[in-house]
Design an enzyme around this catalytic site. Structure first.
Site, PDB file in Angstrom:
ATOM      1  N   ARG A   2       0.983  -1.211  -0.026  1.00  0.00           N
ATOM      2  CA  ARG A   2       0.018   0.138   0.096  1.00  0.00           C
ATOM      3  C   ARG A   2       0.960   1.375   0.048  1.00  0.00           C
ATOM      4  NH1 ARG A   2      -5.210  -0.669   1.639  1.00  0.00           N
ATOM      5  NH2 ARG A   2      -5.468   1.634   1.031  1.00  0.00           N
ATOM      6  N   HIS A   3       2.154   0.904   0.305  1.00  0.00           N
ATOM      7  CA  HIS A   3       3.224   2.200   0.428  1.00  0.00           C
ATOM      8  C   HIS A   3       3.596   2.505  -1.158  1.00  0.00           C
ATOM      9  CE1 HIS A   3       3.006   2.816   4.700  1.00  0.00           C
ATOM     10  NE2 HIS A   3       2.674   1.388   4.741  1.00  0.00           N
ATOM     11  N   SER A  53       7.048 -14.509  -7.685  1.00  0.00           N
ATOM     12  CA  SER A  53       5.411 -14.573  -8.450  1.00  0.00           C
ATOM     13  C   SER A  53       4.960 -16.127  -7.804  1.00  0.00           C
ATOM     14  CB  SER A  53       5.836 -14.880  -9.729  1.00  0.00           C
ATOM     15  OG  SER A  53       4.808 -15.285 -10.645  1.00  0.00           O
ATOM     16  N   ARG A  63       4.262   2.334  10.641  1.00  0.00           N
ATOM     17  CA  ARG A  63       4.428   0.878  10.838  1.00  0.00           C
ATOM     18  C   ARG A  63       5.137   0.430  11.992  1.00  0.00           C
ATOM     19  NH1 ARG A  63       0.022  -0.960   7.682  1.00  0.00           N
ATOM     20  NH2 ARG A  63       0.082  -0.025   5.693  1.00  0.00           N
TER      21      ARG A  63
HETATM   22  C1  LIG Z   1      -2.622   1.094  11.517  1.00  0.00           C
HETATM   23  C2  LIG Z   1      -3.093   0.719  10.051  1.00  0.00           C
HETATM   24  C3  LIG Z   1      -4.389   0.354   9.717  1.00  0.00           C
HETATM   25  C4  LIG Z   1      -4.836   0.418   8.377  1.00  0.00           C
HETATM   26  N1  LIG Z   1      -6.013  -0.179   7.989  1.00  0.00           N
HETATM   27  C5  LIG Z   1      -6.363   0.148   7.134  1.00  0.00           C
HETATM   28  C6  LIG Z   1      -7.689  -0.409   6.482  1.00  0.00           C
HETATM   29  O1  LIG Z   1      -8.432  -0.959   7.251  1.00  0.00           O
HETATM   30  N2  LIG Z   1      -8.283  -0.442   5.109  1.00  0.00           N
HETATM   31  C7  LIG Z   1      -7.302   0.141   4.166  1.00  0.00           C
HETATM   32  O2  LIG Z   1      -7.608   0.068   2.921  1.00  0.00           O
HETATM   33  N3  LIG Z   1      -5.915   0.634   4.435  1.00  0.00           N
HETATM   34  C8  LIG Z   1      -5.516   0.331   5.657  1.00  0.00           C
HETATM   35  N4  LIG Z   1      -4.358   1.070   6.059  1.00  0.00           N
HETATM   36  C9  LIG Z   1      -3.530   1.188   5.005  1.00  0.00           C
HETATM   37  C10 LIG Z   1      -3.543   2.841   4.725  1.00  0.00           C
HETATM   38  O3  LIG Z   1      -4.719   3.488   4.741  1.00  0.00           O
HETATM   39  C11 LIG Z   1      -2.465   3.302   3.752  1.00  0.00           C
HETATM   40  O4  LIG Z   1      -2.947   2.950   2.567  1.00  0.00           O
HETATM   41  C12 LIG Z   1      -1.216   2.772   4.020  1.00  0.00           C
HETATM   42  O5  LIG Z   1      -0.730   3.011   5.114  1.00  0.00           O
HETATM   43  C13 LIG Z   1      -0.082   3.740   3.128  1.00  0.00           C
HETATM   44  O6  LIG Z   1       0.001   4.915   3.549  1.00  0.00           O
HETATM   45  P1  LIG Z   1       0.143   6.336   2.601  1.00  0.00           P
HETATM   46  O7  LIG Z   1      -0.869   6.412   1.737  1.00  0.00           O
HETATM   47  O8  LIG Z   1       0.516   7.325   3.699  1.00  0.00           O
HETATM   48  O9  LIG Z   1       1.671   6.065   2.175  1.00  0.00           O
HETATM   49  P2  LIG Z   1       2.418   6.127   0.851  1.00  0.00           P
HETATM   50  O10 LIG Z   1       1.646   5.238  -0.571  1.00  0.00           O
HETATM   51  O11 LIG Z   1       3.730   5.613   1.060  1.00  0.00           O
HETATM   52  O12 LIG Z   1       2.272   7.525   0.484  1.00  0.00           O
HETATM   53  C14 LIG Z   1       3.188   8.464   1.251  1.00  0.00           C
HETATM   54  C15 LIG Z   1       2.633   9.947   1.220  1.00  0.00           C
HETATM   55  O13 LIG Z   1       2.662  10.289  -0.238  1.00  0.00           O
HETATM   56  C16 LIG Z   1       1.361  11.089  -0.363  1.00  0.00           C
HETATM   57  N5  LIG Z   1       0.587  10.336  -1.456  1.00  0.00           N
HETATM   58  C17 LIG Z   1       0.888   9.106  -1.934  1.00  0.00           C
HETATM   59  N6  LIG Z   1       0.425   8.821  -3.059  1.00  0.00           N
HETATM   60  C18 LIG Z   1      -0.808   9.772  -3.186  1.00  0.00           C
HETATM   61  C19 LIG Z   1      -1.790  10.192  -4.172  1.00  0.00           C
HETATM   62  N7  LIG Z   1      -2.334   9.490  -5.022  1.00  0.00           N
HETATM   63  N8  LIG Z   1      -2.405  11.358  -3.699  1.00  0.00           N
HETATM   64  C20 LIG Z   1      -1.838  12.125  -3.030  1.00  0.00           C
HETATM   65  N9  LIG Z   1      -1.018  12.204  -2.087  1.00  0.00           N
HETATM   66  C21 LIG Z   1      -0.506  10.798  -2.337  1.00  0.00           C
HETATM   67  C22 LIG Z   1       0.516  10.990   1.007  1.00  0.00           C
HETATM   68  O14 LIG Z   1       0.919  12.029   1.554  1.00  0.00           O
HETATM   69  C23 LIG Z   1       1.151   9.758   1.556  1.00  0.00           C
HETATM   70  O15 LIG Z   1       0.969   9.836   3.049  1.00  0.00           O
HETATM   71  C24 LIG Z   1      -3.881   0.837   7.201  1.00  0.00           C
HETATM   72  C25 LIG Z   1      -2.679   1.594   7.696  1.00  0.00           C
HETATM   73  C26 LIG Z   1      -2.234   1.475   9.237  1.00  0.00           C
HETATM   74  C27 LIG Z   1      -0.827   1.747   9.452  1.00  0.00           C
END
Ligand SMILES: Cc1cc2nc3c(=O)[nH]c(=O)nc-3n(C[C@H](O)[C@H](O)[C@H](O)COP(=O)(O)OP(=O)(O)OC[C@H]3O[C@@H](n4cnc5c(N)ncnc54)[C@H](O)[C@@H]3O)c2cc1C
Length: 247
Positions: free
Chosen positions: A83-84, A93, A177
């Protein structure tokens, strides 16, 4: 077979702190890059990097990249780490590689239930392995059978990956994380990754860890309420890294 996480920092930008310092100093200086480079390579960049972080000038940290191998983790972890989006991934694979003898992760909570619970879990993994092999042979051996037989596999199934993140993304990753609210497996991997990068770039990652170490906990009512314990864990880890380096 049961596996547990194995995290290694396998490559990184040479002189990551000097690279970040050079990129930042260039922004504020009228000097030539060669002059700046000589100056940076001969000095200690710790105080300058600390000032950069305090100022919130984070973009120069994007010039330092870190590549990890991560093995012995589950497909459940894979779903979370990928998701990051500001990271690069190469993942083993399940089409090209057969899972007919797949390894798996056993959650610690199941292990804590005792030997009978673990034996039950292992038996279930063996059953799924049989189902997988059944589908492989029903579909015909090879890549195309793997592709569909894998639908029967559990989240516990081991995966291996190479992950690259720049320092800025790593800092963000650690905030989310290393937090006690993160799931146990990705949390243990994140702490291990932090330990690895602190060895290489202690000034850059000096204040890293969950968000509560640098301000109020963002989890609100869901906060674990253990910020001081978390800080003690982080300080202990960093002190151990420092003393290992001094040996
Ligand atoms: C404790 C916990 C519980 C979670 N539970 C769930 C859940 O129940 N369901 C679920 O679906 N997910 C869940 N997640 C995942 C969470 O929603 C994020 O998808 C994941 O942590 C990636 O974070 P991020 O988007 O900040 O990071 P990254 O994708 O690493 O992005 C880093 C930063 O870049 C910027 N960025 C990246 N892409 C974009 C974009 N397209 N537009 C604008 N800004 C952008 C943002 O500022 C972002 O914070 C959970 C995460 C945690 C830590």
């Amino acid at each position: 077979m049961q596996v547990s996480p194995k995290v290694k920092l396998i490559r990184y930008t040479a002189d990551p702190e000097a690279t970040v310092a050079l990129a930042a100093k260039l922004c504020y200086s009228d000097r030539e890059v060669d002059d700046l480079t000589d100056n940076i390579m001969s000095g200690d960049n710790g105080a300058f990097i600390a000032r950069l972080m305090e100022m919130g000038h984070h973009s120069p940290t994007e010039h330092a990249s870190f590549t990890f191998s991560i093995e012995g983790v589950s497909r459940a972890l894979l779903a979370q780490i990928t998701r990051h989006r500001i990271a690069s991934f190469s993942v083993r694979s399940q089409r090209y590689v057969s899972e007919d003898s797949f390894n798996y992760v056993i959650p610690p909570a199941i292990e804590e239930l005792g030997a009978a619970a673990v034996a039950r879990y292992v038996g279930q993994m063996d059953t799924i392995m049989d189902w997988y092999r059944d589908w492989q042979s029903a579909l015909g051996r090879g890549e195309s059978s793997n592709e569909d037989a894998r639908f029967i596999l559990p989240n516990a199934c081991e995966t291996k990956m190479i992950v690259t993140m720049n320092a800025r993304e790593l800092m963000h990753f650690f905030e989310l994380r290393c937090c006690n609210r993160a799931q146990w497996e990705i949390r243990s991997v994140a702490w291990k990754m932090l330990e690895e990068v602190v060895k290489i770039a202690p000034n850059l990652f000096r204040d890293c860890g969950p968000a509560c170490l640098n301000g109020a906990c963002p989890e609100g009512k869901k906060s674990c309420g253990k910020a001081s314990e978390v800080k003690a864990t982080r300080d202990k880890l960093f002190a151990a890294v420092k003393s290992d380096k001094a040996k």
